[in-house]
Motif scaffolding. Structure first.
Motif, PDB file in Angstrom:
ATOM      1  N   UNK A  15       0.794  -1.237   0.000  1.00 26.10           N
ATOM      2  CA  UNK A  15       0.000   0.000   0.000  1.00 26.10           C
ATOM      3  C   UNK A  15       0.821   1.280   0.000  1.00 26.10           C
ATOM      4  N   UNK A  16       2.111   1.214  -0.322  1.00 24.47           N
ATOM      5  CA  UNK A  16       2.924   2.433  -0.438  1.00 24.47           C
ATOM      6  C   UNK A  16       3.317   2.611  -1.901  1.00 24.47           C
ATOM      7  N   UNK A  17       2.835   3.708  -2.491  1.00 23.91           N
ATOM      8  CA  UNK A  17       3.204   4.027  -3.863  1.00 23.91           C
ATOM      9  C   UNK A  17       4.505   4.797  -3.880  1.00 23.91           C
ATOM     10  N   UNK A  32       5.077   9.673 -12.346  1.00 22.40           N
ATOM     11  CA  UNK A  32       4.521   8.328 -12.319  1.00 22.40           C
ATOM     12  C   UNK A  32       4.370   7.887 -10.869  1.00 22.40           C
ATOM     13  N   UNK A  33       3.252   7.258 -10.574  1.00 20.94           N
ATOM     14  CA  UNK A  33       3.015   6.679  -9.263  1.00 20.94           C
ATOM     15  C   UNK A  33       3.089   5.165  -9.446  1.00 20.94           C
ATOM     16  N   UNK A  34       4.128   4.561  -8.878  1.00 25.24           N
ATOM     17  CA  UNK A  34       4.393   3.141  -9.079  1.00 25.24           C
ATOM     18  C   UNK A  34       3.890   2.367  -7.859  1.00 25.24           C
ATOM     19  N   UNK A  35       2.907   1.494  -8.048  1.00 25.60           N
ATOM     20  CA  UNK A  35       2.395   0.706  -6.923  1.00 25.60           C
ATOM     21  C   UNK A  35       3.437  -0.300  -6.419  1.00 25.60           C
ATOM     22  N   UNK A  36       3.244  -0.771  -5.202  1.00 21.50           N
ATOM     23  CA  UNK A  36       4.113  -1.778  -4.591  1.00 21.50           C
ATOM     24  C   UNK A  36       4.222  -3.003  -5.508  1.00 21.50           C
ATOM     25  N   UNK A  37       5.459  -3.502  -5.640  1.00 22.33           N
ATOM     26  CA  UNK A  37       5.811  -4.670  -6.458  1.00 22.33           C
ATOM     27  C   UNK A  37       5.556  -4.469  -7.943  1.00 22.33           C
ATOM     28  N   UNK A  38       5.595  -3.209  -8.392  1.00 21.62           N
ATOM     29  CA  UNK A  38       5.506  -2.872  -9.812  1.00 21.62           C
ATOM     30  C   UNK A  38       6.706  -2.019 -10.176  1.00 21.62           C
ATOM     31  N   UNK A  39       6.884  -1.814 -11.481  1.00 20.23           N
ATOM     32  CA  UNK A  39       8.010  -0.993 -11.934  1.00 20.23           C
ATOM     33  C   UNK A  39       7.582  -0.073 -13.066  1.00 20.23           C
TER      34      UNK A  39
END
Length: 106
Positions: A15-17, A32-39
């Motif tokens: 839950x931390x972008x 860009x706002x990158x969600x947790x476990x994304x790139x």
């Protein structure tokens, strides 16, 4: 080959972008706002874009990071790919010659 791929991976916490805004010639300056476990990635040509710097923020943390410098990183990145991982204790880069991610910015 003069093209390098810069990848920034969010490994902060659930839950931390990770908010990223990079600046360099030839790079789309959008945030860009990158969600947790994304790139997210950018492709830079070191002949026209010798450096890439990014403002990054999460929770109450803010920082400005030079995530690509052609002179510094051309030999450190694996097969023209600079893989950055952002964790709670900051930024790690995968160093090809050492076969591991190492803390670069604290």
């Amino acid at each position: 080959m003069a093209d390098y791929r810069m990848t920034v991976f969010n490994d902060l916490a659930q839950n931390i972008n990770l908010n990223v805004h990079c600046q360099a010639e030839g790079i789309d300056p959008t945030s860009h706002s990158i969600p947790f476990l994304n790139d997210f990635f950018w492709t830079v040509n070191i002949n026209t874009t010798p450096g890439l710097s990014c403002d990054m923020s999460w929770c109450s943390v803010n920082g400005h990071f030079n995530i690509f410098d052609a002179k510094r990183d051309a030999t450190r990145c694996a097969r023209n790919w600079c893989a950055w991982r952002v964790k709670q204790d900051y930024l790690y880069l995968f160093i090809e010659s050492r076969k591991r991610s190492e803390l670069q910015f604290t």
